[in-house]
Design a protein around this motif. Structure first.
Motif, short mmCIF file in Angstrom:
data_model
loop_
_atom_site.label_atom_id
_atom_site.label_comp_id
_atom_site.label_asym_id
_atom_site.label_seq_id
_atom_site.Cartn_x
_atom_site.Cartn_y
_atom_site.Cartn_z
N GLU A 194 0.83 -1.21 0.00
CA GLU A 194 0.00 0.00 0.00
C GLU A 194 0.86 1.25 0.00
OE1 GLU A 194 -3.03 0.01 3.04
OE2 GLU A 194 -3.41 -2.12 2.69
N LEU A 195 1.92 1.21 0.78
CA LEU A 195 2.80 2.38 0.85
C LEU A 195 3.36 2.72 -0.53
CD1 LEU A 195 4.55 4.49 2.36
CD2 LEU A 195 6.25 2.70 2.69
N LEU A 196 3.86 1.68 -1.22
CA LEU A 196 4.47 1.95 -2.53
C LEU A 196 3.41 2.39 -3.54
CD1 LEU A 196 7.43 1.91 -3.27
CD2 LEU A 196 7.01 0.62 -1.21
N SER A 197 2.21 1.81 -3.44
CA SER A 197 1.14 2.24 -4.34
C SER A 197 0.87 3.74 -4.14
CB SER A 197 -0.15 1.48 -4.07
OG SER A 197 0.09 0.11 -4.15
N LEU A 198 0.85 4.12 -2.88
CA LEU A 198 0.58 5.52 -2.55
C LEU A 198 1.69 6.44 -3.08
CD1 LEU A 198 -1.02 7.27 0.12
CD2 LEU A 198 1.43 7.44 0.47
N LEU A 199 2.93 6.07 -2.80
CA LEU A 199 4.06 6.90 -3.25
C LEU A 199 4.04 7.02 -4.76
CD1 LEU A 199 6.89 5.49 -0.94
CD2 LEU A 199 5.61 7.61 -0.63
N SER A 200 3.75 5.91 -5.40
CA SER A 200 3.74 5.87 -6.85
C SER A 200 2.63 6.77 -7.40
CB SER A 200 3.53 4.41 -7.28
OG SER A 200 3.23 4.32 -8.62
N ARG A 201 1.46 6.69 -6.78
CA ARG A 201 0.33 7.52 -7.20
C ARG A 201 0.63 9.00 -7.03
NH1 ARG A 201 -3.12 4.26 -4.63
NH2 ARG A 201 -3.22 5.63 -2.81
N ASP A 202 1.24 9.32 -5.88
CA ASP A 202 1.49 10.73 -5.56
C ASP A 202 2.76 11.27 -6.20
OD1 ASP A 202 -0.73 10.40 -4.11
OD2 ASP A 202 0.14 10.93 -2.17
N GLY A 203 3.48 10.38 -6.90
CA GLY A 203 4.71 10.83 -7.54
C GLY A 203 5.79 11.25 -6.54
N LEU A 204 5.84 10.56 -5.40
CA LEU A 204 6.86 10.88 -4.39
C LEU A 204 8.10 10.03 -4.62
CD1 LEU A 204 4.57 11.12 -1.25
CD2 LEU A 204 5.58 13.02 -2.56
N ARG A 205 9.23 10.59 -4.15
CA ARG A 205 10.49 9.87 -4.32
C ARG A 205 10.92 9.29 -2.98
NH1 ARG A 205 13.45 9.38 -8.92
NH2 ARG A 205 15.20 10.70 -8.40
N ALA A 206 11.31 8.01 -3.01
CA ALA A 206 11.67 7.33 -1.76
C ALA A 206 13.05 6.72 -1.86
CB ALA A 206 10.65 6.24 -1.46
N LEU A 207 13.73 6.70 -0.73
CA LEU A 207 15.01 6.00 -0.66
C LEU A 207 14.87 4.87 0.37
CD1 LEU A 207 18.03 5.92 -1.50
CD2 LEU A 207 18.51 7.28 0.53
N PRO A 208 15.06 3.61 -0.07
CA PRO A 208 14.96 2.50 0.87
C PRO A 208 16.20 2.41 1.76
CG PRO A 208 14.66 1.78 -1.41
CD PRO A 208 15.27 3.14 -1.45
N LEU A 209 15.99 2.01 2.99
CA LEU A 209 17.12 1.75 3.88
C LEU A 209 16.71 0.72 4.91
CD1 LEU A 209 16.56 3.54 6.74
CD2 LEU A 209 17.00 5.36 5.13
N GLY A 210 17.69 0.22 5.63
CA GLY A 210 17.42 -0.71 6.72
C GLY A 210 17.54 0.09 8.00
N VAL A 230 24.18 11.42 -0.48
CA VAL A 230 23.05 10.89 -1.26
C VAL A 230 22.75 11.89 -2.37
CG1 VAL A 230 20.62 10.26 -1.21
CG2 VAL A 230 22.11 9.63 0.69
N HIS A 231 22.89 11.46 -3.59
CA HIS A 231 22.83 12.39 -4.72
C HIS A 231 21.46 12.45 -5.35
CE1 HIS A 231 27.24 12.51 -4.64
NE2 HIS A 231 27.14 11.23 -4.33
N SER A 232 20.41 12.52 -4.59
CA SER A 232 19.11 12.68 -5.25
C SER A 232 18.14 13.45 -4.38
CB SER A 232 18.47 11.35 -5.61
OG SER A 232 19.26 10.29 -5.24
N GLU A 233 17.10 13.89 -5.06
CA GLU A 233 15.96 14.48 -4.35
C GLU A 233 15.18 13.35 -3.72
OE1 GLU A 233 15.18 17.69 -3.91
OE2 GLU A 233 17.20 17.96 -4.76
N ILE A 234 14.85 13.50 -2.46
CA ILE A 234 14.10 12.45 -1.77
C ILE A 234 12.98 13.09 -0.96
CG2 ILE A 234 14.23 10.61 -0.05
CD1 ILE A 234 17.27 10.55 -0.75
N ASP A 235 11.80 12.45 -1.04
CA ASP A 235 10.68 12.96 -0.24
C ASP A 235 10.52 12.17 1.05
OD1 ASP A 235 9.78 14.87 -2.22
OD2 ASP A 235 9.23 13.12 -3.41
N VAL A 236 10.84 10.89 0.96
CA VAL A 236 10.59 10.06 2.12
C VAL A 236 11.59 8.90 2.14
CG1 VAL A 236 8.77 8.85 0.84
CG2 VAL A 236 8.83 8.65 3.29
N LEU A 237 11.94 8.50 3.35
CA LEU A 237 12.79 7.32 3.49
C LEU A 237 11.88 6.16 3.86
CD1 LEU A 237 15.53 9.11 5.55
CD2 LEU A 237 15.82 8.21 3.24
#
Lengths: 426, 410, 471
Positions: free
Chosen positions: B40-56, B66-73
């Protein structure tokens, strides 16, 4: 050429079912190795045969071509885990194809197989004419025509008349005598390799065996069988069996691997209910290759060093296909060579691969034959050997002609020649 | 709506937080606790056009730019636990947020060795090790990570949860998408679960060390050892200070396995490299050896790879570049693997690290990790049909471009 | 097809294009003769450039393409498709580079597996993956299938040994990833490509890792009176963390077939099962493992254990094992080879189940398998001219696969999915998994012309209605 229907049993279907399509035969096949084509491989050829038998394909001219492109070296049989009897299947199919050839080809084959090969005088005349042509430069001229004729130039010289004299009918063994054997002189052997026959006889004599020669047998018929003339082969087989039986049921020693392989399987020519089947089977049971016979009976204490002038070291052994693949003889010649004192022997890479001779194949398809030989020549060069030893006249000719063409100094010997030289040193 | 507000609608309080990147940016962090929530989270980010960086746990992001624009981790930290450990089969499957060394503790109790044997610094997670294709100190013996990942479950950019491979040591069913995710740094999806091949735990472990003053002698010793039948777990070379006469080359050999074999290997190694000059280190030294790939003082660092026969020469060139530009170089090399970590420290000279990078980028036959500027300038990144293929691959797994890239080549 | 053939002949030469209908017949099947489709043409490029130019022409014509190495695959991966052409790598067989110092080799895709190992022998190196068909199969085919073999138990399958590739894409473009590099730069395209069964593109050159030959090799032949006891011994060897280089089981029927063949190696015909164990490494390692293994074998009631006397007996034993599949031709004209993998803790139960499944259907089963990897090869011998038998064979095959997958196993360990197990992919994977795989496939081959209809079930890809990523 018109398509052949399967109605005349073009394919030995039952045998074709043994093939499980695993492909382990591919790299053993000389024609697959030069072309990379599946239809020119054992598996591909069986697949074609089976498709024709099952009416899923027509026996077209290309079908015939792929069948005839095969050298019948039977290397695939050594590679086949399912034990497919490829040689028999191919001989069968070729015999059925042969009735559909053009007139010219039929005439040439009739002359070669039915007139020339079984006839000593004819062969003598042919050898004489060939020698004349070589001496007089006719072949050199012909070779300028190029194409198929080009190879004539590299035909090793036909030996002089005295070299070509036949062996006496009886050759007593040296004391202590150990009995008698029957010897096959062969069709081409006496004309081109008279010395090999004399050396074979002398080796056996020195070992204590008397050699008896049959009265009428010239050709054993193996060339006929390989080239689809099974009727001709059967006629010769019957003659040969009678002829050898007349000598008393002696062991039959053969110094030509191609002939030996055929003679050991002679009963395959006859249906099981044919009286000749049992008779030929008994005959086949008595046949031994010279290498086999010597490995078992030769006392290695009698072997001395080989004459280095004739046969420079190191030597190497090239397995004739019909010795290793058809007769399964691999260790014997190596054992014999290693028993010779001070003989430096090296291994020939891929020694079980065909040299491209394959009976009359090298004459019929000089280009393919030459290409197959090329990798063998490269292997020989990499081995560093200066004398190549083999045990089949076709291979001997093929090697000689290939080396001549390359301007190579490497000598080609029949194992009998090496053994004779070694025994003479004593 | 603000990204953080969107997350609150979707996730529970325990699944939301913030995280500060190495460059000081503080970003909202989402850490769903179930596969469904991830989807659901990824569907939402994808729909809203948000940029995410995965981490542990973020162990690799604290110091690295980190060389990119990021909205959410997005973090897998709430997705933890070992799902299956089959001692009789030598495989383990765990959720991506499971700490690597927690898995290690479990399997080592079952006499298995977890490979790659990575440094515990920053408490790396299974997902992080897989996504970064982290190499361990045991790589020489057990190969790179991608050889030991047997299967994964991951969530794509559009919220699809999919699986490839399995928990089997041998398997060619379907595409090896798990290989694609190894080292993709989360740029194709978030690894949610992974199965690994385990190695046997050695009954004996021995660390041998020798110090060689001369550089070329040290490298020669490595070549000599490489030709023996000895199969070390580690063969590494370290030089702390590149300046002449400052520090020796420290050659460390980790031998492990059956005791009789380790004894034999030690004798072989000693005989090959000039008698008994090897010093045997106490068992505690192992923990130290595991941190070989760490960069404790946060210096500018570059990973170097070359052909084994060329590594020494490339390091020598790097060393010359440092000398010329007034930098000090620490080398940590695995000569048989043909990779090295180079750590740089300024000696108060004129030139900036960027300038040094540029001269390093000119070294032929070298391949650098973490060398963004120079690489871009030298056009080492994929071009032509390969670049087009990568673009299509990314689009196939992340059609809306949700996943940011941590590094330019990730 | 005529214009296409003409265009291709201009690139590949007369000899590089086969269009003679008779000569196309033997290309209708690969090692799995159950399926047959005649290709329209067979192309034999000599190098990457020729292959790329030919592929570009095929792309323009929209012609489906199937790649073929030696055609020894057992899953129909190289079976041609309707209205498609076959690209054979049989004329791309040059060894381009052998670097003994950095231990890698670069070869054309059509180089035969054993040929590569032979070339490296002089340097004391080898190419480790050794599929049983290694004397015929090509490195390119190994790449396509991520092939295994007995020694993959120790060394891993093909993907662990491929360092780089040169690829020709569906459109005829060349992607040079030949390396070799320690790690991929960016995405591991090479790792993804290996095992893609020709659906991503054509590999024309392969860079492979070479490994040192072991100093000491020992082959043990353990004879069991029960197949299940042999399975238990293997499970325990694995559980004891022992690491022989190969662990193979042959059952009675297999032994009979092998011992009748040219590969007869002296396997005892009275045994119900033999376990072939290879140990390698340094002397102390080998002798140490041998002791521990012997104890385990004894515990499981081994009848006797002996080690091969010398290199030639070791070679014979391996030749017998590797010829086993072909030797089954002696039992029946056709052979169904399953390739399931099961967790190694469950060998006994699953081997027993396969035996039962075949017995219930009155089928002849020969078991010969890579026990160490849990890779079962139940071989069912049959005659494809008997339709009822064929039906029972296929039923048993599917049941065996279902049973193995249910127990945590997989459909295929080394032969690939191909045409044969395409539909069974739905047993192993959920629809989202297959859909994801389809998307990745579309990224490589947006027109779906590369080996269409293989590896993924028809339905999974048909239902994928997202716009093509290229659009």
């Amino acid at each position: 050429m018109a398509d052949l229907a399967n109605r005349d049993g073009l394919v030995d279907y039952a045998k074709s079912l043994d093939c499980i399509h695993c492909g382990l035969c591919l790299q053993s096949c000389p024609t697959y190795r030069i072309t990379g084509l599946e239809p020119s491989s054992p598996r591909g050829r069986i697949h074609l045969m089976r498709a024709v038998a099952e009416d899923r394909a027509q026996a077209t001219a290309s079908f015939v071509e792929e069948m005839e492109f095969c050298l019948l070296c039977r290397h695939c049989e050594s590679a086949c885990p399912a034990g497919v009897r490829f040689g028999e299947m191919m001989e069968h199919t070729r015999s059925r194809i042969s009735t559909h050839r053009g007139l010219g080809a039929r005439l040439a084959r009739w002359f070669g197989f039915r007139v020339l090969l079984p006839n000593r005088r004819g062969l003598k005349l042919a050898a004489f004419l060939l020698r004349l042509a070589q001496k007089g430069g006719v072949l050199r001229l012909l070779s300028k025509l190029g194409g198929r004729f080009e190879n004539l130039r590299y035909l090793p010289p036909v030996p002089t008349g005295s070299e070509r004299r036949p062996l006496p009918r009886k050759n007593p063994g040296r004391a202590p005598e150990r009995g008698n054997v029957a010897l096959l002189e062969g069709c081409v052997m006496p004309e081109l390799f008279g010395k090999v026959n004399r050396d074979t006889c002398s080796v056996l004599n020195v070992m204590g065996y008397g050699c008896a020669l049959p009265a009428r047998t010239v050709c054993c018929g193996s060339l006929h069988a390989h080239n689809g003339d099974l009727d001709g082969a059967r006629n010769l087989a019957r003659l040969m069996i009678e002829d050898f039986e007349a000598l008393g049921y002696l062991p039959v020693v053969v110094n030509s691997a191609g002939c030996g392989a055929h003679m050991k399987e002679l009963h395959h020519l006859f249906e099981p209910d044919d009286p000749w089947h049992a008779r030929s089977r008994a005959f086949a049971g008595r046949v031994q290759d010279l290498t086999e016979f010597c490995a078992e009976n030769l006392d290695s204490a009698n072997l001395g060093p080989v004459d280095e002038k004739d046969w420079p070291a190191p030597v190497t052994w090239d397995d004739p296909c019909h010795l290793c693949h058809a007769q399964g003889i691999r260790a014997e010649p190596r054992t014999l060579l290693s028993a010779i004192p001070a003989l430096q022997a090296v291994d020939l890479p891929d020694s079980e691969h065909c040299c491209g001779s394959a009976g009359i194949y090298s004459l019929l398809r000089p280009q393919a034959s030459g290409e197959i030989l090329r990798t063998k020549l490269e292997a020989l060069e990499s081995s560093g050997a200066r004398t190549l030893v083999t045990a089949n006249p076709g291979c001997q000719l093929q090697w000689q002609s290939g080396l001549l063409r390359r301007g190579s100094e490497v000598r080609v010997a029949h194992l009998a020649e090496i053994l004779a030289s070694s025994l003479a040193a004593d | 709506m603000e990204p953080s507000a969107r997350l609150e609608q979707l996730l529970s309080a325990a699944e939301i937080g913030t995280f500060r990147l190495g460059d000081g940016r503080e970003l909202p962090l989402a850490a769903p606790a179930s596969f469904g929530a991830w989807s659901e989270l990824l569907s939402l980010l994808s729909r809203d056009g948000l940029r995410a960086l995965p981490l542990g746990n973020g162990s690799k992001l604290e110091r690295r730019p980190v060389h990119s624009e990021i909205d959410v981790l997005v973090s897998t930290r709430n997705l933890a636990g070992i799902l299956q450990y089959e001692p009789g089969d030598g495989t383990v499957t765990a959720l991506a947020g499971t700490e690597w060394h927690a898995i290690e503790a479990v399997v080592s109790a079952g006499s298995h060795h977890l490979t790659p044997d990575v440094s515990p610094a920053g408490a790396p997670t299974l997902g992080g090790v897989v996504a970064s294709a982290q190499a361990g100190i045991d790589r020489l013996r057990w190969g790179p990570l991608r050889d030991n990942v047997l299967g994964i479950r991951f969530v794509s950019g559009d919220g699809r949860v999919a699986r490839s491979g399995g928990a089997l040591v041998k398997n060619v069913t379907g595409y090896d998408l798990h290989r694609l995710h190894c080292g993709a740094e989360g740029s194709l999806g978030v690894v949610l679960e992974a199965s690994l091949r385990l190695a046997p735990q050695p009954s004996e472990r021995r660390i041998l060390r020798t110090r060689i003053a001369d550089r070329s002698e040290a490298w020669q010793a490595c070549r000599t050892l490489g030709r023996l039948d000895v199969q070390p777990w580690t063969l590494c070379l370290r030089n702390e200070d590149s300046r002449p006469g400052q520090s020796p080359w420290e050659l460390t050999l980790l031998l492990a396995g059956r005791q009789a074999v380790v004894d034999w290997e030690q004798r072989e190694a000693e005989a090959a490299v000039g008698g008994a000059s090897f010093e045997q280190l106490p068992a505690e030294a192992y923990d130290d050896l595991r941190t070989f790939a760490d960069n404790p003082r946060g210096r500018p660092a570059l990973g170097l790879q070359a052909r084994p026969s060329q590594l020494e020469a490339r390091i020598e060139q790097a060393l010359q570049a440092c000398t010329a530009r007034g930098w000090r170089l620490e080398t940590r090399a695995h000569p048989r693997i043909a990779s090295a970590l180079l750590l740089f420290e300024p000696l108060g000279g004129e030139s900036s690290f960027e300038e040094l990078e540029l001269s390093l980028a000119r070294i032929e036959g070298a391949r650098w990790r973490d060398l963004p500027r120079a690489q871009a300038k030298n056009g080492q990144r994929l071009t032509g049909p390969a670049a087009e293929l990568v673009r299509r691959l990314r689009a196939s797994l992340d059609p809306r471009g949700v996943f940011a890239r941590c590094t330019p080549h990730g | 097809m005529k214009t296409l053939a003409r265009e291709l002949k201009a690139i590949l030469g007369q000899a590089g294009v086969i269009d003679d209908p008779t000569r196309l017949v033997p290309y209708e099947s690969d090692g799995l003769a159950l399926y047959a489709t005649r290709p329209e043409l067979v192309l034999l490029p000599r190098d990457t450039d020729q292959a790329a130019r030919a592929m570009a022409v095929l792309a323009r014509h929209g012609t489906p393409v199937v790649a073929r190495g030696a055609g020894t695959g057992l899953a129909g991966g190289a079976t041609p498709v309707e209205n498609g052409v076959l690209i054979s790598t049989a004329r791309m067989r040059d060894i381009l580079e052998v670097d003994p110092e950095d231990r890698f080799a670069r070869v054309q895709a059509g180089v035969v597996n054993t040929q590569l190992s032979e070339v490296c022998r002089g340097h004391g190196l080898m190419y480790a993956p050794d599929p049983s068909s290694q004397m015929a199969c090509t490195i390119g085919g190994n790449v396509a299938n991520n092939s295994g073999g007995p020694h993959c138990f120790k060394y891993g399958a093909t993907s662990r040994h491929v360092l780089g590739l040169v690829l020709v894409t569906h459109a005829g473009e060349v992607i040079d990833l030949s390396g070799p590099w320690v790690d991929p730069q960016g995405l591991d395209l090479v790792g993804l490509f290996v095992g893609s069964e020709g659906t991503f593109g054509l590999a024309t050159e392969v860079t492979v890792k070479l490994v040192p030959r072991p100093p000491v090799v020992e082959v043990l032949l353990a004879i069991f009176t029960e197949l299940e006891a042999a399975c238990d011994a293997v499970s325990e060897i694995i559980a004891a963390r022992l690491q022989p280089s190969a662990l193979e089981i042959l059952d009675r029927l297999t032994i009979e077939a092998v011992e009748q063949s040219v590969f007869a190696a002296g396997y005892p015909k009275e045994a119900e099962a033999v376990l072939l164990i290879e140990l390698e490494g340094v002397e102390t390692e080998v002798s140490g493992s041998q002791q521990e293994i012997s104890a385990i074998l004894n515990k499981h009631g081994v009848l006797s254990t002996r080690s091969a006397r010398d290199a030639s007996e070791r070679r014979d034993l391996w030749a017998g094992r590797k010829g086993a599949f072909g030797a089954m031709g002696r039992i029946a004209p056709d052979l169904y080879v399953a390739d399931a993998v099961v967790p190694r803790t469950k060998l006994r139960a699953l081997v027993r189940r396969t035996v039962e499944i075949c017995r219930e259907r009155n089928l002849k089963l020969a078991n010969v398998f890579h026990a160490g990897d849990g890779n079962l090869h139940p071989n069912i011998c049959y005659d494809r001219r008997d339709p009822d038998e064929v039906r029972r064979v296929l039923e048993a095959g599917r049941l065996i696969l279902e049973t193995c997958v249910e127990a945590g196993g997989s459909l295929t360990g080394e032969h690939g999915v191909g045409l044969e197990k395409r539909e069974e992919m739905e047993i192993a994977f959920a629809p989202e998994d297959l859909e994801t795989m389809c998307r990745v496939r579309d990224a490589w081959d947006p027109d779906r012309r590369m080996n269409p209809g293989k590896l993924l079930p028809m339905r999974a890809c048909m239902e994928l209605r997202t716009p093509s990523p290229r659009a």
